[in-house]
Design a protein around this motif. Structure first.
Motif, mmCIF file in Angstrom:
data_model
loop_
_atom_site.group_PDB
_atom_site.id
_atom_site.type_symbol
_atom_site.label_atom_id
_atom_site.label_comp_id
_atom_site.label_asym_id
_atom_site.label_seq_id
_atom_site.Cartn_x
_atom_site.Cartn_y
_atom_site.Cartn_z
ATOM 1 N N ILE A 32 0.841 -1.201 0.000
ATOM 2 C CA ILE A 32 0.000 0.000 0.000
ATOM 3 C C ILE A 32 0.873 1.247 0.000
ATOM 4 C CG2 ILE A 32 -2.075 -0.891 1.147
ATOM 5 C CD1 ILE A 32 -0.914 0.216 3.789
ATOM 6 N N TYR A 33 0.259 2.373 -0.353
ATOM 7 C CA TYR A 33 0.951 3.654 -0.256
ATOM 8 C C TYR A 33 0.600 4.305 1.082
ATOM 9 C CZ TYR A 33 2.636 3.642 -5.038
ATOM 10 O OH TYR A 33 3.313 3.349 -6.183
ATOM 11 N N ASP A 73 -5.253 -4.307 -16.126
ATOM 12 C CA ASP A 73 -5.639 -3.526 -17.308
ATOM 13 C C ASP A 73 -4.408 -3.127 -18.111
ATOM 14 O OD1 ASP A 73 -8.368 -3.599 -16.779
ATOM 15 O OD2 ASP A 73 -8.202 -1.936 -15.361
ATOM 16 N N ILE A 74 -3.263 -2.964 -17.401
ATOM 17 C CA ILE A 74 -2.017 -2.641 -18.098
ATOM 18 C C ILE A 74 -1.454 -3.938 -18.664
ATOM 19 C CG2 ILE A 74 0.303 -1.681 -17.848
ATOM 20 C CD1 ILE A 74 -0.741 -0.241 -15.308
ATOM 21 N N LYS A 75 -1.156 -3.961 -19.958
ATOM 22 C CA LYS A 75 -0.735 -5.203 -20.605
ATOM 23 C C LYS A 75 0.664 -5.640 -20.163
ATOM 24 C CE LYS A 75 1.370 -2.995 -24.613
ATOM 25 N NZ LYS A 75 1.093 -1.554 -24.622
ATOM 26 N N LEU A 76 0.941 -6.912 -20.389
ATOM 27 C CA LEU A 76 2.278 -7.437 -20.099
ATOM 28 C C LEU A 76 3.147 -7.336 -21.343
ATOM 29 C CD1 LEU A 76 4.451 -9.115 -18.533
ATOM 30 C CD2 LEU A 76 3.345 -11.145 -19.464
ATOM 31 N N ILE A 124 4.316 0.044 -9.262
ATOM 32 C CA ILE A 124 3.824 1.416 -9.133
ATOM 33 C C ILE A 124 2.359 1.454 -8.702
ATOM 34 C CG2 ILE A 124 3.334 3.525 -10.430
ATOM 35 C CD1 ILE A 124 6.058 2.881 -11.888
ATOM 36 N N THR A 125 1.495 0.697 -9.365
ATOM 37 C CA THR A 125 0.075 0.754 -9.000
ATOM 38 C C THR A 125 -0.265 -0.174 -7.833
ATOM 39 O OG1 THR A 125 -0.566 -1.065 -10.451
ATOM 40 C CG2 THR A 125 -0.535 1.139 -11.421
ATOM 41 N N SER A 136 17.057 7.561 -21.074
ATOM 42 C CA SER A 136 16.341 6.710 -20.103
ATOM 43 C C SER A 136 15.184 7.463 -19.433
ATOM 44 C CB SER A 136 17.305 6.115 -19.065
ATOM 45 O OG SER A 136 18.218 7.071 -18.570
ATOM 46 N N PRO A 137 14.118 7.703 -20.202
ATOM 47 C CA PRO A 137 13.055 8.611 -19.745
ATOM 48 C C PRO A 137 12.101 8.025 -18.712
ATOM 49 C CG PRO A 137 12.505 7.760 -21.924
ATOM 50 C CD PRO A 137 13.872 7.252 -21.599
ATOM 51 N N PHE A 138 12.069 6.688 -18.516
ATOM 52 C CA PHE A 138 11.032 6.128 -17.660
ATOM 53 C C PHE A 138 11.551 5.688 -16.293
ATOM 54 C CE2 PHE A 138 9.459 5.560 -21.986
ATOM 55 C CZ PHE A 138 8.253 6.233 -21.877
ATOM 56 N N VAL A 139 10.799 6.066 -15.250
ATOM 57 C CA VAL A 139 11.137 5.740 -13.872
ATOM 58 C C VAL A 139 11.340 4.236 -13.710
ATOM 59 C CG1 VAL A 139 10.225 5.668 -11.511
ATOM 60 C CG2 VAL A 139 9.920 7.721 -12.897
ATOM 61 N N ARG A 140 10.408 3.479 -14.334
ATOM 62 C CA ARG A 140 10.421 2.021 -14.214
ATOM 63 C C ARG A 140 11.755 1.426 -14.699
ATOM 64 N NH1 ARG A 140 5.700 -1.552 -14.402
ATOM 65 N NH2 ARG A 140 4.267 0.168 -14.616
#
Lengths: 297, 612
Positions: free
Chosen positions: A169-170, B320-323, B398-399, B519-523
């Motif tokens: 969780i955040y 919902d976010i694809k692999l 992240i989510t 390298s623009p993405f945090v991930r």
């Protein structure tokens, strides 16, 4: 393993997962029979260590007197940390179950619970909710997530696979955890008997002063009870299937003054246990789901 | 039969699952009268024109009542004279497949509804496949709505043949077909007089007697450690649930992944001391010696569990976010939580036909066989050998969504699977020899921000000070090591992964590595940080977009503005700023020399910090 063993092992597994992974857990303690079972399971789960989290009682100030003395006795006996939270603002405004109806439940229970969780910064709170109690609970996961406003989103529950609980969780979010989700009322009683668990004496039938209101037998527990015109307390042999605020808890006439007697009555019961809890009826069949969305446990 | 039966009901949208369970409860007098009254009341406003609508008992959520469908799993509890049951009623709609999988992961048996008037449908195949994937080995096919086909035997027989063909694909222990009518009650709790040709069991009596217990497991003893119980200095116990086999006081057990051995000194079931305990029990185990055990370790004896970091697993995608191959997740298996990367999508499994289909992306509700690599050693087994050590979930970093669940098919042996060869010449040795601490200084920022210019100048200054360095940039990496990669998402992720792995190797050789990529993405940067570990230092060159675009040394911004360059960072693709870079410099505020000074100074103070 019989089915009580299976349910016990599942609940202990869940409690240990939370203790190992969540930053600041708490166990909600409502003094009822489900709370007695939860406390018993927590003592077993961490033995010989004491449960590694405090217990929290949200006191509406309208509980049966016997409940409060039972709470104090139990915390002393097991040496657990028992926190009490009262919504001081609500108390100062004189919010009570007679004048304020469902607003009373919201202010003294739902809001009080939210305030308590925020004040202490608990990230996970164990509750004794069971899926057999009510239809919207039947669809709730064991790990149920609350946003920063402590609201539940039933359409967006995390999938819960096998025993793999996602506890990420955040900051500001929190988790409500229901280790005895899969128990029924009958399981609770049978387990109480098997394990010899102490419960509040109000569960056993005894002669008590009651008045009859809208088909419910309400106990006159202290002199704050407002009697309507023509109401006269009478002594009846009653017991309570669920305990809460005394003006909102309906008793049933019963001869069951032993656990066996209660189990016999439960097995042949003709009404589900929440019918004796007056608050559920406000707002119709979907009232519990509405309250949960607003942050009720 | 004292044990619980946990079962799931599934079928397509209008097959009548909720009605079926509702009818069992009603017939078996398992309803309380207030629920019964509510049912009669609700039915009056409900859909069956005044007749009892049994499904209203189960469809609890407001949204479901409005839409008339079951969107989430509902659990029902009932006990007959012979057995206690937990029924998970699950949504049939394809959109809610993941909720169905939740129910299936919990159950030992599946009751799959087949509409007699429609026969075996795509959904029947899909549901059977998902139940099988999640580990269900006992099936009941309830051929429902027999009333609508005049209770005809030939129709039932035809469906029976189709189910037999369907089942040939799957691994199962028991399967029966029962012709029923959920609304009318035929063969639910009582034998139907309208189908004299049927001589098999009724649904409820079948569920009461079916034995779903596992064969005494050959998997040996396994217990994943949930937590260490240490109330005082005299007691140290490991708490967890026994997943397979049994343990007794005096047994020699092995701790995985360390492979240390010890004897079992004490076993507690809850607060009770016992001599031995078996699968399913929640226990606390004390060992006779001070071995290193913490959450995530597994206590084992004669088990098939392996320690490895690569395996193949069937994943059910739920997000919902694809692999996309190359993405990094938190993997949870038993009580272990580790970073993991889905390296390779081998193929997608068509849920309807079972065919293997090539795919480079996986969308919600799809199943695929994937190769997964974990960031640290993982203890696991195949799902077929040991459900608890063979099932996993992937959590989005992240989510925090539970993106997928999966079951391990096989461990993969490859170079990295071999135990690391202990080298006499260690990284520390090389660092001492070179008189420096190995580092990867990772520059990130917009095109034209000044990354390469600063990196180049910094490298000269370091070399002048006697340091050993290597600069990795677009030219020496893209033109060689990564020349087989394009610009689509999976390639972009793989590009960064390879750069990070190369940087790590060079760090192991004792070198100070400078990398200069947008390298623009945090991930992606987070993944690089994880691969490289403590040597990673992120330098954010924060020169604003306007300044970069004004400089536009290679004319790229102008081209992007003309629409000639797709996915150009800052124009047609986002740049995600680092949240906590170790160092930030801005070439629009400081000269290049000043920027280099700032970095050198910061490197020194970081070295001090990390020493402490």
């Amino acid at each position: 393993m019989n089915h009580l063993d299976e349910l016990e092992a599942e609940a202990i597994y869940i409690m240990r997962e939370v203790a190992a992974q969540c930053e600041k857990p708490v166990m909600l303690y409502s003094i009822g029979k489900d709370s007695s079972v939860m406390l018993h399971l927590a003592l077993k789960a961490f033995y010989p260590e004491k449960p590694p989290f405090p217990f929290l009682h949200v006191n509406t100030t309208w509980k049966f007197q016997e409940m409060i003395s039972f709470r104090d006795k139990v915390s002393e006996k097991y040496g657990i940390e028992m926190l009490e939270y009262i919504n001081k603002e609500g108390l100062a405004q004189g919010i009570n179950p007679f004048d304020h109806g469902s607003a009373y439940t919201d202010i003294m229970k739902t809001q009080a619970l939210k305030q308590a969780l925020n004040q202490y910064g608990f990230t996970a709170a164990f509750g004794g909710g069971r899926r057999d109690e009510e239809k919207s609970r039947a669809k709730e996961r064991i790990f149920s997530f609350r946003n920063f406003e402590q609201a539940w989103d039933p359409k967006n529950q995390r999938p819960e696979m096998w025993k793999l609980f996602n506890t990420e969780i955040y900051k500001g979010e929190s988790i409500r955890v229901f280790p005895i989700s899969n128990w029924t009322e009958k399981d609770i009683w049978q387990y109480i008997k098997r394990e010899n668990i102490e419960i509040v004496p109000l569960y056993f039938a005894a002669p008590r002063p009651v008045v009859e209101r809208e088909g419910n037998l309400i106990m006159v527990d202290d002199d704050r009870m407002r009697l309507k015109e023509g109401e006269e307390p009478v002594i009846k042999k009653v017991r309570f299937r669920t305990l809460g605020c005394y003006p909102l808890s309906g008793g049933v006439e019963s001869e069951a003054d032993t656990l066996d007697g209660i189990i016999r009555e439960t097995l042949s019961a003709v009404s589900s246990e929440r019918t004796s809890r007056v608050i559920d009826k406000d707002g119709g069949a979907a009232s519990m789901e509405k309250r949960k969305r607003e942050g009720y446990f | 039969m004292d044990a619980l039966l946990k079962f799931i009901t599934c079928g397509s949208v209008d097959d009548g699952k909720s009605t079926l369970i509702g009818h069992i409860l009603y017939d078996a007098k398992l309803l309380f009268t207030d629920q019964e009254q509510a049912l009669v009341l609700d039915s009056k406003v409900g859909s069956r024109g005044g007749a009892l609508d049994y499904s209203l008992l189960l469809d609890g959520l407001m949204a479901e009542r409005e839409q008339g469908i079951t969107i989430d799993v509902a659990y029902r509890y009932f006990t007959t004279e012979n057995r206690s049951f937990i029924a998970a009623d699950t949504p049939g709609h394809e959109e809610y497949t993941r909720n169905m999988a939740v129910g299936a992961s919990f159950a030992d048996l599946a009751v799959i509804l087949v509409d007699a008037s429609q026969g075996v449908l795509t959904q029947t195949r899909r549901h059977t496949r998902i139940c099988s994937l999640m580990g269900i080995r006992h099936f009941v096919f309830a051929v429902n709505k027999m009333d609508l086909v005049n209770y005809r035997e030939d129709i039932f027989k035809k469906i029976q043949r189709d189910i037999k063909v369907l089942l040939a694909e799957f691994n199962y222990k028991s399967a029966v077909l029962i012709p029923v009518s959920a609304t009318e009650g035929d063969n639910i709790t009582r034998k139907s007089l309208r189908m004299p040709w049927y001589h098999g069991p009724q649904l409820l009596s079948y569920l009461e007697q079916i034995d779903v217990s596992e064969d005494p497991s050959d998997a040996g003893f396994t217990m994943p450690v949930q937590r260490v119980c240490r109330p005082d200095l005299t007691f140290r116990g490991f708490q967890g649930q026994i997943e397979s086999g049994e343990a007794a006081v005096g047994d020699e057990i092995t701790v995985l992944p360390s492979r240390e051995k010890a004897l079992v000194a004490d076993i507690y079931e809850g607060d009770r001391r016992v001599e031995r305990s078996t699968a399913g029990h929640a226990v606390t185990i004390c060992l006779d010696s001070e071995v290193d055990v913490s959450r995530g370790c597994i206590l084992t004896k004669n088990s098939g569990a392996v320690v490895n970091s690569i395996f193949n697993a069937d994943l059910l995608w739920m997000d919902d976010i694809k692999l996309v191959a190359g993405k990094n997740y938190i993997l949870k298996l038993g009580t272990q939580s580790v970073p993991a990367t889905v390296m390779n999508i081998k193929y997608k499994i068509d849920v309807n036909t079972g065919k293997e289909v090539y795919a480079d992306m996986i969308y919600k509700n799809e199943i695929a066989l994937c190769e997964i690599v974990t960031g640290s050693r993982l203890v696991f087994d195949t799902f077929d050998n040991n459900n608890a050590l063979g099932s996993l979930i992937l959590i989005d970093r992240i989510t925090h969504a539970t993106s997928a669940c999966g079951v391990i098919r096989e461990s993969v042996s490859r170079g990295t699977d071999l135990t690391w060869h202990t080298m006499d010449i260690t990284k520390q040795f090389r660092e001492r020899q070179m008189g420096q601490k190995a580092r990867t200084i990772w520059f990130t920022g917009l095109s034209g921000a000044g990354k390469s210019t600063i990196a180049n100048e910094l490298e000269k200054r370091l070399t002048a000070n006697g340091r050993h360095t290597m600069l990795l940039d677009g030219d020496n990496i893209r033109l060689g090591l990564n020349k087989n990669l394009g610009f689509k998402e999976a390639d972009r992720i793989e590009n960064i992964r390879r750069i990070a792995e190369v940087a790590k190797l060079m760090n192991d050789a004792g070198l100070i590595v400078l990398t200069s990529f947008i390298s623009p993405f945090v991930r992606d940067r987070r993944q690089a940080r994880e691969i490289i570990g403590g040597d990673f230092i992120e330098v954010y060159v924060s020169t604003p977009l306007e300044d970069c675009e004004r400089r536009d040394p290679k004319g790229l911004y102008a081209a992007a503005r003309r629409g000639e360059l797709a996915h150009f960072t800052g124009i047609s693709s986002p740049y995600e700023k680092p949240e906590n870079p170790e160092i930030t410099v801005d070439t629009s505020k400081n000269s290049m020399e000043e920027c280099v000074d700032i970095i050198l100074k910061k490197l020194e103070s970081l070295a001090e910090e990390r020493k402490n």
